[in-house]
Design an enzyme around this catalytic site. Sequence first.
Site, PDB file in Angstrom:
ATOM      1  N   PHE A 177      15.928 -65.729 -38.060  1.00  0.00           N
ATOM      2  CA  PHE A 177      15.764 -64.415 -37.954  1.00  0.00           C
ATOM      3  C   PHE A 177      15.556 -63.869 -39.945  1.00  0.00           C
ATOM      4  O   PHE A 177      16.042 -64.604 -40.721  1.00  0.00           O
ATOM      5  CB  PHE A 177      17.032 -63.825 -38.420  1.00  0.00           C
ATOM      6  CG  PHE A 177      15.981 -61.627 -37.841  1.00  0.00           C
ATOM      7  CD1 PHE A 177      15.862 -61.413 -36.768  1.00  0.00           C
ATOM      8  CD2 PHE A 177      16.795 -61.049 -39.365  1.00  0.00           C
ATOM      9  CE1 PHE A 177      15.504 -60.019 -36.980  1.00  0.00           C
ATOM     10  CE2 PHE A 177      16.290 -59.726 -38.623  1.00  0.00           C
ATOM     11  CZ  PHE A 177      15.836 -58.792 -38.028  1.00  0.00           C
ATOM     12  N   ASP A 263      16.240 -69.870 -46.998  1.00  0.00           N
ATOM     13  CA  ASP A 263      16.225 -68.042 -47.139  1.00  0.00           C
ATOM     14  C   ASP A 263      18.115 -67.915 -46.714  1.00  0.00           C
ATOM     15  O   ASP A 263      18.509 -68.411 -46.408  1.00  0.00           O
ATOM     16  CB  ASP A 263      15.813 -68.395 -45.506  1.00  0.00           C
ATOM     17  CG  ASP A 263      15.859 -66.326 -45.304  1.00  0.00           C
ATOM     18  OD1 ASP A 263      16.669 -65.585 -46.265  1.00  0.00           O
ATOM     19  OD2 ASP A 263      15.536 -65.870 -44.240  1.00  0.00           O
ATOM     20  N   LYS A 292      19.011 -58.359 -50.327  1.00  0.00           N
ATOM     21  CA  LYS A 292      19.896 -57.755 -50.026  1.00  0.00           C
ATOM     22  C   LYS A 292      20.564 -57.490 -50.831  1.00  0.00           C
ATOM     23  O   LYS A 292      20.371 -56.308 -52.035  1.00  0.00           O
ATOM     24  CB  LYS A 292      20.829 -58.204 -48.521  1.00  0.00           C
ATOM     25  CG  LYS A 292      20.305 -58.602 -47.058  1.00  0.00           C
ATOM     26  CD  LYS A 292      21.216 -58.735 -46.854  1.00  0.00           C
ATOM     27  CE  LYS A 292      20.032 -59.278 -44.762  1.00  0.00           C
ATOM     28  NZ  LYS A 292      19.216 -57.840 -44.609  1.00  0.00           N
TER      29      LYS A 292
END
Length: 439
Positions: A177, A263, A292
């Site tokens: 994801f 990632d 983030k």
Amino acid sequence: MFSKLAHLQRFAVLSRGVHSSVASATSVATKKTVQGPPTSDDIFEREYKYGAHNYHPLPVALERGKGIYLWDVEGRKYFDFLSSYSAVNQGHCHPKIVNALKSQVDKLTLTSRAFYNNVLGEYEEYITKLFNYHKVLPMNTGVEAGETACKLARKWGYTVKGIQKYKAKIVFAAGNFWGRTLSAISSSTDPTSYDGFGPFMPGFDIIPYNDLPALERALQDPNVAAFMVEPIQGEAGVVVPDPGYLMGVRELCTRHQVLFIADEIQTGLARTGRWLAVDYENVRPDIVLLGKALSGGLYPVSAVLCDDDIMLTIKPGEHGSTYGGNPLGCRVAIAALEVLEEENLAENADKLGIILRNELMKLPSDVVTAVRGKGLLNAIVIKETKDWDAWKVCLRLRDNGLLAKPTHGDIIRFAPPLVIKEDELRESIEIINKTILSF
């Protein structure tokens, strides 16, 4: 028959449960005549009426956060065990990051990349030296970082590896994801993400996660430019690969002249007990994606790190973002990284993560069937019955003063801000234990 709105209102009221600490302070008649701040129900109703229905939030309406805590509009206090999907590793509204934002916001917030600004270079030097890469390409959101990595991989494939133009392939691991743009869902194996949104991006191949033989077979194709993978799959339910997997990925990518893209948007920046999750196996990816917690939750900031032979394949005008590298975001990111360093948050996550998992493993196996994670990125798997499921567990956790969210139906992620202290963690564990034992 209930309208959709009436059904939502009824669901919100029922699922909020009874909070023993809050009694009904006003009668219905008083509520009709006295104007006051919106209640949780008011907020649920307004969002349903005016907002797109693309999320299914846990029914709690928050208005304030500090450190590891959140407060709702009725004043109830909660432990935050989601950390905005690991965006607030430094805790909510960390004073150093807030002050950095305040100091910059009155000076200069945006210039676009049409001009230089006096903060971008400072940020670029700091982050590249911190992670030992030649260059950084600044973006805003995590999915933009993923898109950037895909463009870099393709351009590198054509200009360096010599792949025939427009034949380059990128390999992804099932369960990944990295966002919900068309490129991101083109690599997804989750029907909720991709169903109904085709046609999809060509040149994306998918193999099983944590499967080195499958990767070796995929990399036999000379048109493969890159393999993009999460060191721990976060949204899939905190899926931790076997020891040696990342070392194997590095070895295979090197052997076949394929870029290893890590990632680290959710796993990086101290969340797993290391600066990067790949550090557990001492491997150096060709491209690292950060986001983030790169801003501590105050501003959208993401970054793509790599060396010159990859980064300099993209020329002026071939990629960019109006907001990417803006002085406000750069100032915030510098402060956010400094907090991680100065407060030793990777070490804290490592130490407390061990305590958390050890305690979670004591939960009854007829309710909790698995515990997994590293550092303070953890998850439990709930055995669903007619009496309970992960959603019901999260509702009761909320009623007991702790916020968490299910993922993929039967999984609950536990990822508190990394500033949590041991006594606070143990208090949280008591809430989790009490909640699970109540079913």
